[in-house]
Design a protein around this motif. Structure first.
Motif, PDB file in Angstrom:
ATOM      1  N   SER A   9       0.853  -1.185   0.000  1.00 33.61           N
ATOM      2  CA  SER A   9       0.000   0.000   0.000  1.00 33.61           C
ATOM      3  C   SER A   9       0.882   1.226   0.000  1.00 33.61           C
ATOM      4  O   SER A   9       1.560   1.522   0.979  1.00 33.61           O
ATOM      5  CB  SER A   9      -0.920  -0.002   1.226  1.00 33.61           C
ATOM      6  OG  SER A   9      -1.709   1.154   1.237  1.00 33.61           O
ATOM      7  N   ARG A  12     -12.917   2.914  -1.641  1.00 32.72           N
ATOM      8  CA  ARG A  12     -12.312   2.187  -0.531  1.00 32.72           C
ATOM      9  C   ARG A  12     -12.342   2.984   0.767  1.00 32.72           C
ATOM     10  O   ARG A  12     -12.080   2.446   1.853  1.00 32.72           O
ATOM     11  CB  ARG A  12     -10.863   1.826  -0.902  1.00 32.72           C
ATOM     12  CG  ARG A  12     -10.112   1.019   0.132  1.00 32.72           C
ATOM     13  CD  ARG A  12      -8.854   0.405  -0.466  1.00 32.72           C
ATOM     14  NE  ARG A  12      -8.049   1.380  -1.142  1.00 32.72           N
ATOM     15  CZ  ARG A  12      -7.120   2.139  -0.568  1.00 32.72           C
ATOM     16  NH1 ARG A  12      -6.884   2.025   0.719  1.00 32.72           N
ATOM     17  NH2 ARG A  12      -6.425   3.010  -1.279  1.00 32.72           N
ATOM     18  N   GLU A  63     -13.382   4.840   4.156  1.00 31.85           N
ATOM     19  CA  GLU A  63     -14.296   4.388   5.200  1.00 31.85           C
ATOM     20  C   GLU A  63     -15.572   5.204   5.236  1.00 31.85           C
ATOM     21  O   GLU A  63     -16.606   4.729   5.708  1.00 31.85           O
ATOM     22  CB  GLU A  63     -13.593   4.453   6.556  1.00 31.85           C
ATOM     23  CG  GLU A  63     -12.425   3.474   6.682  1.00 31.85           C
ATOM     24  CD  GLU A  63     -11.834   3.478   8.069  1.00 31.85           C
ATOM     25  OE1 GLU A  63     -12.328   4.267   8.905  1.00 31.85           O
ATOM     26  OE2 GLU A  63     -10.889   2.703   8.321  1.00 31.85           O
ATOM     27  N   ARG A 121     -18.812   0.904  -0.085  1.00 30.91           N
ATOM     28  CA  ARG A 121     -17.395   0.669   0.203  1.00 30.91           C
ATOM     29  C   ARG A 121     -16.936  -0.680  -0.336  1.00 30.91           C
ATOM     30  O   ARG A 121     -17.627  -1.695  -0.177  1.00 30.91           O
ATOM     31  CB  ARG A 121     -17.146   0.740   1.709  1.00 30.91           C
ATOM     32  CG  ARG A 121     -15.677   0.672   2.079  1.00 30.91           C
ATOM     33  CD  ARG A 121     -15.461   1.015   3.540  1.00 30.91           C
ATOM     34  NE  ARG A 121     -14.053   1.042   3.876  1.00 30.91           N
ATOM     35  CZ  ARG A 121     -13.379  -0.006   4.347  1.00 30.91           C
ATOM     36  NH1 ARG A 121     -14.014  -1.145   4.576  1.00 30.91           N
ATOM     37  NH2 ARG A 121     -12.093   0.079   4.626  1.00 30.91           N
ATOM     38  N   ASP A 132     -13.474  -2.884  -0.012  1.00 29.65           N
ATOM     39  CA  ASP A 132     -12.196  -2.965   0.694  1.00 29.65           C
ATOM     40  C   ASP A 132     -11.196  -3.746  -0.158  1.00 29.65           C
ATOM     41  O   ASP A 132     -10.908  -4.910   0.093  1.00 29.65           O
ATOM     42  CB  ASP A 132     -12.392  -3.628   2.059  1.00 29.65           C
ATOM     43  CG  ASP A 132     -11.137  -3.538   2.913  1.00 29.65           C
ATOM     44  OD1 ASP A 132     -10.225  -2.776   2.530  1.00 29.65           O
ATOM     45  OD2 ASP A 132     -11.059  -4.225   3.953  1.00 29.65           O
ATOM     46  N   ASP A 133     -10.699  -3.098  -1.196  1.00 34.88           N
ATOM     47  CA  ASP A 133      -9.716  -3.720  -2.093  1.00 34.88           C
ATOM     48  C   ASP A 133      -8.686  -2.646  -2.446  1.00 34.88           C
ATOM     49  O   ASP A 133      -9.048  -1.519  -2.793  1.00 34.88           O
ATOM     50  CB  ASP A 133     -10.389  -4.257  -3.357  1.00 34.88           C
ATOM     51  CG  ASP A 133      -9.428  -5.065  -4.209  1.00 34.88           C
ATOM     52  OD1 ASP A 133      -8.617  -4.437  -4.925  1.00 34.88           O
ATOM     53  OD2 ASP A 133      -9.482  -6.302  -4.169  1.00 34.88           O
ATOM     54  N   LYS A 134      -7.397  -2.986  -2.390  1.00 32.53           N
ATOM     55  CA  LYS A 134      -6.342  -1.995  -2.573  1.00 32.53           C
ATOM     56  C   LYS A 134      -6.265  -1.472  -3.992  1.00 32.53           C
ATOM     57  O   LYS A 134      -5.653  -0.429  -4.232  1.00 32.53           O
ATOM     58  CB  LYS A 134      -4.998  -2.586  -2.157  1.00 32.53           C
ATOM     59  CG  LYS A 134      -4.924  -2.854  -0.662  1.00 32.53           C
ATOM     60  CD  LYS A 134      -3.597  -3.457  -0.262  1.00 32.53           C
ATOM     61  CE  LYS A 134      -3.548  -3.709   1.252  1.00 32.53           C
ATOM     62  NZ  LYS A 134      -2.292  -4.333   1.673  1.00 32.53           N
ATOM     63  N   ARG A 192      -9.852   5.525  -2.938  1.00 31.95           N
ATOM     64  CA  ARG A 192     -10.700   5.888  -1.800  1.00 31.95           C
ATOM     65  C   ARG A 192     -12.043   6.431  -2.276  1.00 31.95           C
ATOM     66  O   ARG A 192     -13.086   6.105  -1.722  1.00 31.95           O
ATOM     67  CB  ARG A 192      -9.985   6.908  -0.919  1.00 31.95           C
ATOM     68  CG  ARG A 192      -8.726   6.351  -0.251  1.00 31.95           C
ATOM     69  CD  ARG A 192      -8.112   7.374   0.675  1.00 31.95           C
ATOM     70  NE  ARG A 192      -6.861   6.887   1.227  1.00 31.95           N
ATOM     71  CZ  ARG A 192      -6.770   6.123   2.307  1.00 31.95           C
ATOM     72  NH1 ARG A 192      -7.868   5.770   2.936  1.00 31.95           N
ATOM     73  NH2 ARG A 192      -5.604   5.711   2.747  1.00 31.95           N
TER      74      ARG A 192
END
Length: 454
Positions: A221, A381, A383, A388, A390-392, A396
């Protein structure tokens, strides 16, 4: 601990600027860091030191200040962050330790040695620390000139402790010892191949390497300030979240450029999928067809024409004189005669397919994203993002899904994400209408669209 800025001029000369207290960056003569590039304001930005922390602040410049490609107002800096003044000038922020370096066991050298047919003329490929990309595109660090290799095929990440390989959704895959992988750790002697051709033997030499209290290593990341070793962290304070923190610069969008043959294959696959869906629900086309409705309306006047004679006359529709036509019902290719009596029921079921959108669902890869209200809905991504993922590979704030106020259409648009947004294989840089069954790709995440209408 000391900090400095590294700047390479267009002539190729490398300049170093010490960072302490407060320094100003811009094109004006006599300031701390003078950068004479087009698009740089006279007093463009400044860097402030607060204890062991450093911050960059934009000074209302014309073309903006960026950190790792993201526009910022004020941002905390980390080791090896790239500060952009406009679009033409990039400076690297470096923190150096004044302590004596320590040593520990790690990777001294990593090399890909070509193997295969006799006469294959190719030099070994050295893999340096950090990220190395391989593929057919000129933007890759290592270019593999083979049609079976994708434009941006795979990525190697070398840290002090490990050498990782990641397949970047290539067309023909990345294999380690003959097994297709998504992400894998490489060991000395492994056989690595791209697109099932041109294999390489991995050579890793280990020994004592120098490390320090501030030693940034490649991580999965880019935005995180921690190295792979949690005992050595650059900053303990949390950074302000950035809206778009990508693992790569915008140029990496080329990884999502499909070959022409790949697009054709995708089109055929989508066509076959639609055909199978029609076979699974053969009644759907008939329900969606509203042409038989006039026949049903024509049948009503015939019943009402008998009504004026007697009050009991309207009961004549109960025997349904049109029922003798029912033996022809198996011949459904004669639509006007096969379905006149049954059409009112079918028509009531057809309207939901053509009515207003009541719900949008995106499903796939263990995800279920649901939207029921009209208006704009963000996907990403972060919060705080309503939808949402949640995967790199997802930014965002990645894309926007929009249901119009009339609930007639649903569109999807990319919001400048790092890895792009596709609808049925085509970029969604502008709002793209979504149909039921469409395939949406956000970074590496693939989702299928389901539309429920009233």
């Amino acid at each position: 601990m000391v900090a400095e800025l590294l700047y390479r001029e267009s002539s190729g000369k490398l300049r170093r600027f010490a960072v302490a207290g407060e320094i100003v960056l811009g094109s004006e003569r006599g300031i701390s860091v003078q950068v004479g590039e087009p698009g740089v304001s006279r007093r463009h930005a400044r860097i402030l030191q607060e204890g062991e922390d450093y911050y960059v602040e934009d000074l209302k410049s014309v073309n903006g200040t960026f950190v790792n490609g993201t526009f910022v107002g004020t941002e905390k800096l980390q080791h090896l962050d790239v500060i952009g003044l406009g679009k033409r000038a990039d400076l690297v922020f470096v923190i150096r330790s004044t302590e004596a370096p320590k040593t520990r066991e790690g990777i001294l050298e990593a090399t890909l040695i070509p193997i295969g047919p006799i006469g294959r003329e190719e030099d070994p490929k050295s893999i340096g620390p950090g990220e190395t990309t391989l593929g057919r595109s000129p933007i890759c660090n290592i270019i593999l000139d083979n049609r079976a290799v994708s434009k941006v095929h795979a990525r190697l990440e070398r840290s002090t402790d490990a050498l990782l390989v990641t397949d970047l959704r290539s067309a023909n895959g990345t294999l380690v010892n003959g097994v297709a992988i998504s992400v894998a750790s490489l060991n000395d002697g492994d056989i690595l191949s791209f697109g099932q051709v041109d294999p390489y033997r991995v050579h890793i030499a280990r020994g004592q390497v120098k490390t320090g209290p501030i030693s940034r290593q490649p991580s999965l990341s880019r935005g995180a300030g921690d190295s792979l070793d949690p005992s050595r962290r650059l900053f303990t304070a949390a950074r302000r979240p950035r809206l778009q923190t990508g693992q790569f610069p915008q140029a990496w969008k080329t990884r999502l450029q499909w070959e022409e043959e790949e697009l054709q294959a995708f089109k055929v696959e989508r066509s076959d999928w639609a055909h199978q869906r029609m076979k699974a629900d053969p009644g759907a086309p008939a329900k969606a067809d509203s042409k038989p409705e006039p026949l049903a309306e024509d049948a009503k006047p015939k019943v009402e024409a008998r009504g004026p004679n007697e009050a009991n006359e309207p009961k004549t529709p109960e025997p349904k004189p049109a029922e003798p036509v029912k033996p022809a019902e198996p011949m459904k290719f004669v639509q006007k005669k096969a379905e006149p009596d049954r059409e009112p029921e079918n028509a009531s079921r057809a309207e939901p397919r053509e009515g207003r959108v009541q719900e949008v669902r995106l499903t796939g890869q263990g995800l279920l994203l649901t939207v029921r209200e009209p208006g704009a809905h963000l996907i990403g991504r972060g919060e705080q993002v309503p939808l949402r993922i949640d995967d790199k590979s997802v930014s965002r704030v990645h894309a926007r899904l929009h249901i119009d106020t009339d609930r007639e259409t649903v569109t999807l648009q990319d919001l400048g994400s790092s890895n792009g947004t596709l609808v049925d294989g085509k970029p969604a840089d502008k709002p793209v209408p979504l149909a039921d069954g469409a395939l949406v790709t956000l970074g590496h995440v693939e989702l299928v669209v389901h539309l429920r209408r009233e």
